[in-house]
Design an enzyme around this catalytic site. Structure first.
Site, PDB file in Angstrom:
ATOM      1  N   ASP A  54       0.834  -1.193   0.000  1.00 40.93           N
ATOM      2  CA  ASP A  54       0.000   0.000   0.000  1.00 40.93           C
ATOM      3  C   ASP A  54       0.873   1.249   0.000  1.00 40.93           C
ATOM      4  OD1 ASP A  54      -2.983   1.043   0.900  1.00 40.93           O
ATOM      5  OD2 ASP A  54      -1.394   2.239   1.813  1.00 40.93           O
ATOM      6  N   TYR A  59       2.981   9.634   0.548  1.00 42.62           N
ATOM      7  CA  TYR A  59       3.975   8.958   1.388  1.00 42.62           C
ATOM      8  C   TYR A  59       5.400   9.082   0.849  1.00 42.62           C
ATOM      9  CZ  TYR A  59      -0.337   6.474   2.774  1.00 42.62           C
ATOM     10  OH  TYR A  59      -1.614   6.149   3.151  1.00 42.62           O
ATOM     11  N   LYS A  89      -3.037   5.849  -4.224  1.00 46.64           N
ATOM     12  CA  LYS A  89      -4.149   6.741  -3.895  1.00 46.64           C
ATOM     13  C   LYS A  89      -4.077   8.045  -4.683  1.00 46.64           C
ATOM     14  CE  LYS A  89      -4.027   4.703   0.705  1.00 46.64           C
ATOM     15  NZ  LYS A  89      -2.649   4.211   0.803  1.00 46.64           N
ATOM     16  N   HIS A 122      -7.797   9.473  -1.597  1.00 42.49           N
ATOM     17  CA  HIS A 122      -7.093   9.402  -0.304  1.00 42.49           C
ATOM     18  C   HIS A 122      -7.876  10.057   0.836  1.00 42.49           C
ATOM     19  CE1 HIS A 122      -2.756   9.170   1.469  1.00 42.49           C
ATOM     20  NE2 HIS A 122      -3.658   8.855   2.361  1.00 42.49           N
ATOM     21  N   ASN A 169     -10.922   7.063   4.168  1.00 43.79           N
ATOM     22  CA  ASN A 169     -11.329   8.091   5.147  1.00 43.79           C
ATOM     23  C   ASN A 169     -12.690   8.702   4.818  1.00 43.79           C
ATOM     24  OD1 ASN A 169      -8.764   8.026   6.708  1.00 43.79           O
ATOM     25  ND2 ASN A 169      -7.913   8.770   4.771  1.00 43.79           N
ATOM     26  N   ASN A 276       3.883 -10.374  12.483  1.00 43.14           N
ATOM     27  CA  ASN A 276       2.606  -9.895  11.952  1.00 43.14           C
ATOM     28  C   ASN A 276       1.917 -10.930  11.065  1.00 43.14           C
ATOM     29  OD1 ASN A 276       3.001  -7.488  13.277  1.00 43.14           O
ATOM     30  ND2 ASN A 276       3.590  -6.316  11.464  1.00 43.14           N
ATOM     31  N   GLU A 288     -13.086 -13.581  24.810  1.00 41.37           N
ATOM     32  CA  GLU A 288     -12.070 -12.570  24.486  1.00 41.37           C
ATOM     33  C   GLU A 288     -12.614 -11.535  23.505  1.00 41.37           C
ATOM     34  OE1 GLU A 288      -8.199 -15.511  25.156  1.00 41.37           O
ATOM     35  OE2 GLU A 288      -9.157 -15.371  23.195  1.00 41.37           O
TER      36      GLU A 288
END
Length: 325
Positions: A54, A59, A89, A122, A169, A276, A288
């Site tokens: 991504d 960035y 994006k 974005h 977003n 990860n 949980e």
């Protein structure tokens, strides 16, 4: 040779059911990673089994990522480009009629690719064309012409420059507006989502519309300027992690996976990259999961304040998120 024993699952997105690995490698960092570090880390990630990457012009990582992906193909770490899933994006300065297709073409050139798997708007705001300074100056924000911009996002898909298109977003209200004008609906909404900001309303809305959610800041982005320690310091997550012999990060990511969303996480250390990936061969108990959903105070970490301006179209957190705060 891959070091993982559990492959990364996929979810099908969009009208064409394009397959997206549920775990992606994110390249947003503050400050941006050094090009050589990013390139080496991406190659390490591919050797470990990552296939989803991504990026964004914002960035400043498209070129380094593109070099790494090209090298991975040439070294035979992947059989071909088609084994990779790459997201970029549309930046605010390019979110205008006539600028969307040139923007994706610029990203593709930077990435050395013929197509993106996913192209996202974005943020739900535009800024003065041609000005790429960040933070955006408060006089430079402009309202987004959703109809024109989304129409050109659809053109990116029709031209074969993007397999899938989506947003990032976007609140339920802003997403509904896109749906009301779309010929091709968004495949994905990439948003902040974690045990401390569970996005229940948005998740249910997206599910009802067939839109996949991709979570960012699943681990709190604690080293970035927008980040927080709330996740890593959560007593509930610490207790669950200790009981299971896992890390808090792994518990947070497993929770997101069990919520049915994909996620983008970032790390530049090989050990964390490996850790990860170790979230797919175990599960949280019902108790949980219940504790995570009921005992963790909810707090949005990424408010998007840098996209809010008294002189712009979005003047408050309330207007940015349409009450989802």
């Amino acid at each position: 040779m891959s070091l993982i024993t559990v492959p990364v699952p996929h979810i099908a997105i969009g009208l064409d059911h394009h397959l997206m690995p549920v775990l992606g490698f994110g390249t947003a960092a503050s400050p941006p990673p050094k090009p050589l570090l990013l390139k080496q880390t991406v190659l390490d990630a591919i050797r470990l089994g990552y296939r989803h990457f991504d990026t964004s012009p914002r960035y400043l990582t498209e070129e380094s990522l593109g070099e790494a992906l090209a090298e991975a193909v040439s070294l035979g770490l992947v059989g071909s480009r088609s084994e990779l899933f790459v997201t970029s994006k549309l930046w605010c300065a390019d979110a205008h009629g006539g600028l969307v297709v040139p923007a994706i073409q610029r990203s593709l050139k930077n990435l050395k690719l013929d197509y993106l798997d996913l192209y996202l708007i974005h943020w739900p705001v535009s800024s003065k064309p041609g000005k790429y300074k960040f933070p955006i100056e408060e006089d430079d924000f402009l309202p987004m012409d959703y109809t024109e911009v989304w129409s050109e996002m659809e053109e990116c898909k029709r031209l074969g420059l993007a397999k899938c298109i989506g947003v990032s977003n976007f609140s339920c209200k802003k997403l509904q507006h896109i749906l009301s004008i779309a010929t091709i609906p968004p495949s994905v909404n990439q948003v902040e989502m974690s045990p401390v900001w569970q996005q229940r309303k948005l998740k249910d809305f997206c599910k009802s519309k067939g839109i996949a959610l991709t979570a960012y800041s699943v681990l709190g982005s604690r080293v970035a300027f927008w980040g927080s320690h709330k996740i890593i310091e959560s007593d509930v997550l610490k207790e669950i992690a200790e009981a299971k012999g896992k890390t808090v990060a792994q518990v947070s990511m497993r929770w997101a996976y069990e919520e049915g969303v994909s996620m983008v996480v970032k790390s530049f250390t090989k050990e964390r990259l490996e850790n990860n990936l170790k979230i797919f061969d175990w599960s949280l108990t019902e108790e949980e999961t219940h504790r995570i959903s009921t005992e963790i105070p909810q707090c949005r970490i990424v408010g998007g304040e840098v996209y809010i301006s008294e002189k712009g179209p979005i003047k408050s957190l309330e207007e940015m998120w349409d009450g989802e705060i």
